[in-house]
Design an enzyme around this catalytic site. Structure first.
Site, PDB file in Angstrom:
ATOM      1  CE  LYS A  42      -4.407   1.158   0.275  1.00 33.59           C
ATOM      2  NZ  LYS A  42      -5.526   0.209  -0.244  1.00 33.59           N
ATOM      3  CG  ASP A  54      -7.287   3.354  -0.804  1.00 33.63           C
ATOM      4  OD1 ASP A  54      -7.767   2.171  -0.727  1.00 33.63           O
ATOM      5  OD2 ASP A  54      -7.289   4.013   0.159  1.00 33.63           O
TER       6      ASP A  54
HETATM    7  P1  NDP Z   1     -12.957   7.972  -2.587  1.00 29.97           P
HETATM    8  O1  NDP Z   1     -11.932   8.742  -2.530  1.00 29.97           O
HETATM    9  O2  NDP Z   1     -13.666   7.767  -4.099  1.00 29.97           O
HETATM   10  O3  NDP Z   1     -14.209   7.998  -1.738  1.00 29.97           O
HETATM   11  C1  NDP Z   1     -14.003   8.261  -0.175  1.00 29.97           C
HETATM   12  C2  NDP Z   1     -15.459   8.708   0.243  1.00 29.97           C
HETATM   13  O4  NDP Z   1     -15.438   8.588   1.707  1.00 29.97           O
HETATM   14  C3  NDP Z   1     -15.665  10.210   0.082  1.00 29.97           C
HETATM   15  O5  NDP Z   1     -16.997  10.280  -0.029  1.00 29.97           O
HETATM   16  C4  NDP Z   1     -15.166  10.897   1.126  1.00 29.97           C
HETATM   17  O6  NDP Z   1     -15.879  12.138   1.395  1.00 29.97           O
HETATM   18  C5  NDP Z   1     -15.343   9.923   2.392  1.00 29.97           C
HETATM   19  N1  NDP Z   1     -14.439   9.884   3.361  1.00 29.97           N
HETATM   20  C6  NDP Z   1     -13.141   9.700   2.878  1.00 29.97           C
HETATM   21  N2  NDP Z   1     -12.316   9.967   4.314  1.00 29.97           N
HETATM   22  C7  NDP Z   1     -13.389  10.376   5.279  1.00 29.97           C
HETATM   23  C8  NDP Z   1     -13.129  10.791   6.518  1.00 29.97           C
HETATM   24  N3  NDP Z   1     -12.212  10.656   7.119  1.00 29.97           N
HETATM   25  N4  NDP Z   1     -14.405  10.763   7.268  1.00 29.97           N
HETATM   26  C9  NDP Z   1     -15.482  10.737   6.412  1.00 29.97           C
HETATM   27  N5  NDP Z   1     -15.655  10.401   5.218  1.00 29.97           N
HETATM   28  C10 NDP Z   1     -14.708  10.188   4.344  1.00 29.97           C
HETATM   29  O7  NDP Z   1     -12.390   6.590  -2.214  1.00 29.97           O
HETATM   30  P2  NDP Z   1     -12.921   5.105  -2.308  1.00 29.97           P
HETATM   31  O8  NDP Z   1     -14.368   5.045  -2.498  1.00 29.97           O
HETATM   32  O9  NDP Z   1     -12.143   4.494  -3.305  1.00 29.97           O
HETATM   33  O10 NDP Z   1     -12.599   4.493  -0.960  1.00 29.97           O
HETATM   34  C11 NDP Z   1     -13.762   4.126   0.047  1.00 29.97           C
HETATM   35  C12 NDP Z   1     -13.085   2.953   0.858  1.00 29.97           C
HETATM   36  O11 NDP Z   1     -12.773   1.571   0.399  1.00 29.97           O
HETATM   37  C13 NDP Z   1     -11.499   3.333   1.555  1.00 29.97           C
HETATM   38  O12 NDP Z   1     -11.470   2.488   2.992  1.00 29.97           O
HETATM   39  C14 NDP Z   1     -10.705   2.269   0.475  1.00 29.97           C
HETATM   40  O13 NDP Z   1      -9.479   1.934   1.189  1.00 29.97           O
HETATM   41  C15 NDP Z   1     -11.673   1.053   0.385  1.00 29.97           C
HETATM   42  N6  NDP Z   1     -11.326   0.458  -0.818  1.00 29.97           N
HETATM   43  C16 NDP Z   1     -11.334   0.908  -2.077  1.00 29.97           C
HETATM   44  C17 NDP Z   1     -11.095   0.200  -3.293  1.00 29.97           C
HETATM   45  C18 NDP Z   1     -11.165   0.868  -4.594  1.00 29.97           C
HETATM   46  O14 NDP Z   1     -10.777   0.214  -5.516  1.00 29.97           O
HETATM   47  N7  NDP Z   1     -11.134   2.392  -4.756  1.00 29.97           N
HETATM   48  C19 NDP Z   1     -10.836  -1.231  -3.201  1.00 29.97           C
HETATM   49  C20 NDP Z   1     -11.208  -1.879  -1.933  1.00 29.97           C
HETATM   50  C21 NDP Z   1     -11.376  -0.776  -0.667  1.00 29.97           C
HETATM   51  P3  NDP Z   1     -15.511  13.506   0.410  1.00 29.97           P
HETATM   52  O15 NDP Z   1     -16.361  13.023  -0.875  1.00 29.97           O
HETATM   53  O16 NDP Z   1     -15.851  14.539   1.145  1.00 29.97           O
HETATM   54  O17 NDP Z   1     -13.975  13.459   0.235  1.00 29.97           O
HETATM   55  O1  2IT Z   2      -7.912  -1.404  -0.660  1.00 34.81           O
HETATM   56  C1  2IT Z   2      -8.069  -2.016  -2.161  1.00 34.81           C
HETATM   57  O2  2IT Z   2      -7.924  -3.112  -2.118  1.00 34.81           O
HETATM   58  C2  2IT Z   2      -7.688  -0.982  -3.140  1.00 34.81           C
HETATM   59  N1  2IT Z   2      -7.689   0.203  -2.927  1.00 34.81           N
HETATM   60  C3  2IT Z   2      -7.625  -1.504  -4.596  1.00 34.81           C
HETATM   61  C4  2IT Z   2      -6.080  -1.906  -4.672  1.00 34.81           C
HETATM   62  C5  2IT Z   2      -5.766  -2.318  -6.197  1.00 34.81           C
HETATM   63  O3  2IT Z   2      -4.489  -2.688  -6.506  1.00 34.81           O
HETATM   64  O4  2IT Z   2      -6.636  -2.492  -6.842  1.00 34.81           O
END
Ligand code: NDP
Ligand code: 2IT
Length: 443
Positions: A126, A166
């Site tokens: 990561k 992420d």
């Molecule tokens: P994004 O940046 O696209 O979205 C994150 C969302 O969560 C936004 O709406 C953001 O608000 C909100 N957010 C982030 N941090 C905080 C916080 N500290 N308090 C309150 N709200 C918060 O990220 P993702 O959707 O990609 O990721 C979301 C989660 O999923 C994370 O935990 C990530 O590690 C996990 N994840 C992501 C994957 C991926 O493929 N993208 C794969 C597997 C897991 P705002 O709009 O105001 O910024």
């Molecule tokens: O938390 C996760 O699994 C991710 N943010 C996606 C990682 C990836 O390599 O697609």
């Protein structure tokens, strides 16, 4: 003292200021007890747990960049290469002001087991930075991403370490990082995933984490005598994972009624309108107050509160530790059936235990959100063969992978006497493959 307790204790002593990392290690190691105890002498002699909790290497670097007014800024960059026993390091890059070594290490540690669960050949890693993308111009984002990659390129490669998106890192940032990698190295290779479709990206990667979450949730409900049909779903977050979770929830017959961002949350009694949500978050990069303006029946509330809405299924898709003990109590009091984690470690240890003790179906993030990284691995396969698969082909592979993950974690839990405990099942199923590879490869 048992071997598991010894390693939890020594990890806490060695990493005193890393609460998120210790939380992740404690959850995993506690639930590995049944498998470790069966073979304690072997695992201890081979120092398997000590080796698992210590990353292969952790890289920290300066990221200097210049804003549109000519002011200089310095952020801190991270890449933690945790474990490559079963494949090249693989995991996203988080850009958020809260990022520190503890957060990157917890995410990298979780990624080892998640990536193992996908059944694909990817190790755990990561990265990220404490850079805050909010309010930055497109040019500032580009300069930051270029500076970040100017250091990171030394440590990554298509067969070494393959970063992805992420929080705060989406297609735009991956595009700028890929451009800089190619400029510096002259290599056109699948060094990042989540790329644009015209330069090696995979169809369905954008949707994959949210879609995968719903495929697994649906299978978990089915295998426990329920269905998603007509179920009210509370979703947190409004980013990549939340948006496509909401979309697939509708497609599978559920009704998603909430979403949230870092400032507030929405309750939409008619169900979340995906087109409006995408316009607000993906196109305009605005706050959810804009969603409420476009949907007169929807309520906007400042602060936290998504888990106070009465729902059948809760899908935390924002960030770590966003679902706490008081939220778990409220969900149970409101009759929730299932909680499935779209985010990484969104539920605190205390809240997880409370939900499980109250008979709630609980799917941990390392299984439930594995669809993103699984589809990243499919993107790597397509890059290697220099071909692109159709949306349907990728989506159907994703669905199979998620259904298999559910059954593997369910079977592992049952095999060790913890039927229905998917936290134990996911950790054991993820661990066994990595541990066997580590044993076979020696130190
Ligand atoms: P994004 O940046 O696209 O979205 C994150 C969302 O969560 C936004 O709406 C953001 O608000 C909100 N957010 C982030 N941090 C905080 C916080 N500290 N308090 C309150 N709200 C918060 O990220 P993702 O959707 O990609 O990721 C979301 C989660 O999923 C994370 O935990 C990530 O590690 C996990 N994840 C992501 C994957 C991926 O493929 N993208 C794969 C597997 C897991 P705002 O709009 O105001 O910024
Ligand atoms: O938390 C996760 O699994 C991710 N943010 C996606 C990682 C990836 O390599 O697609």
């Amino acid at each position: 003292m048992s071997y598991v307790d010894e390693v939890i204790k020594s990890t806490a002593e060695k990493n005193p200021n890393q609460p998120e990392f210790l939380q992740a290690v404690t959850e995993v190691l506690e639930s590995l007890r049944p498998v470790i105890e069966q073979n304690e002498d072997l695992y201890k002699r081979e120092a398997i747990l000590e080796r698992l909790v210590e990353p292969d290497r952790q890289i920290m670097f300066r990221v200097p960049w210049v804003d549109d007014e000519g002011n200089a800024h310095v952020n801190r960059g991270f890449r933690v290469q945790f474990n490559n026993a079963i494949g090249p390091y693989k995991g996203g890059i988080r850009l958020h002001p809260s990022v520190n070594l503890s957060i990157i290490k917890f995410l990298g540690f979780e990624q080892i087991f998640k990536n193992s669960l996908t059944s694909l050949p990817i190790g755990g890693g990561k990265g990220g930075s404490d850079f805050d993308p909010k309010g930055k111009s497109d040019r500032e984002i580009m300069r930051f991403c270029q500076s970040f990659m100017t250091e990171l390129y030394k440590y990554i490669g298509k067969d070494t370490d393959v970063p992805a998106g992420d929080i705060g890192t989406g297609a735009r940032e991956i595009g700028y990082m890929f451009g800089q990698y190619k400029r510096i190295t002259d290599l056109y290779e699948g060094v990042l995933t989540g790329k644009g479709l015209s330069f090696g990206g995979s169809l369905a990667r954008t949707e994959a984490t949210g879609y995968g979450l719903l495929y697994l949730t649906n299978e978990m409900l089915k295998c426990n005598g329920h269905t998603l049909e007509g179920k009210i779903c509370a979703v947190s977050g409004a980013g990549n994972v939340a948006t496509y979770a909401i979309q697939k929830c509708w497609q599978l017959g559920g009704k998603p009624v909430t979403c949230s961002d870092s400032t507030g949350w929405i309750y939409d009694p008619d169900g979340i309108d995906v087109a409006v949500l995408k316009d607000v978050k993906e196109v305009r990069r605005a706050r959810l107050t804009e969603y409420a303006k476009a949907r007169p029946n929807a309520e906007y509330h400042e602060g936290r509160g998504v888990w106070s809405v009465k729902c059948d299924v809760a899908l935390p898709c924002a960030t770590q530790n966003e679902l706490r003990i008081e939220d778990a109590k409220q969900l149970v009091a409101n009759g929730v059936i299932a909680v499935a984690e779209g985010a990484n470690m969104p539920t605190t240890l205390e809240a997880t235990q409370y939900l499980q003790e109250n008979g709630i179906l609980f799917a941990p993030g390392k299984a439930a959100n594995a669809g993103g990284v699984a589809t990243s691995a499919l993107e790597m396969s397509q890059n290697s063969e220099r071909l692109s698969w159709t949306f349907e082909e990728v989506d159907s592979k994703l669905k199979n992978i998620m259904v298999n993950i559910f059954h593997n974690m369910s079977d592992a839990a049952e095999k060790y006497g913890y039927a229905g405990n998917y936290v134990v099942g996911a950790n054991i199923a993820g661990f066994e493959k990595v541990a066997n590879a580590m044993l076979a490869q020696g130190f």
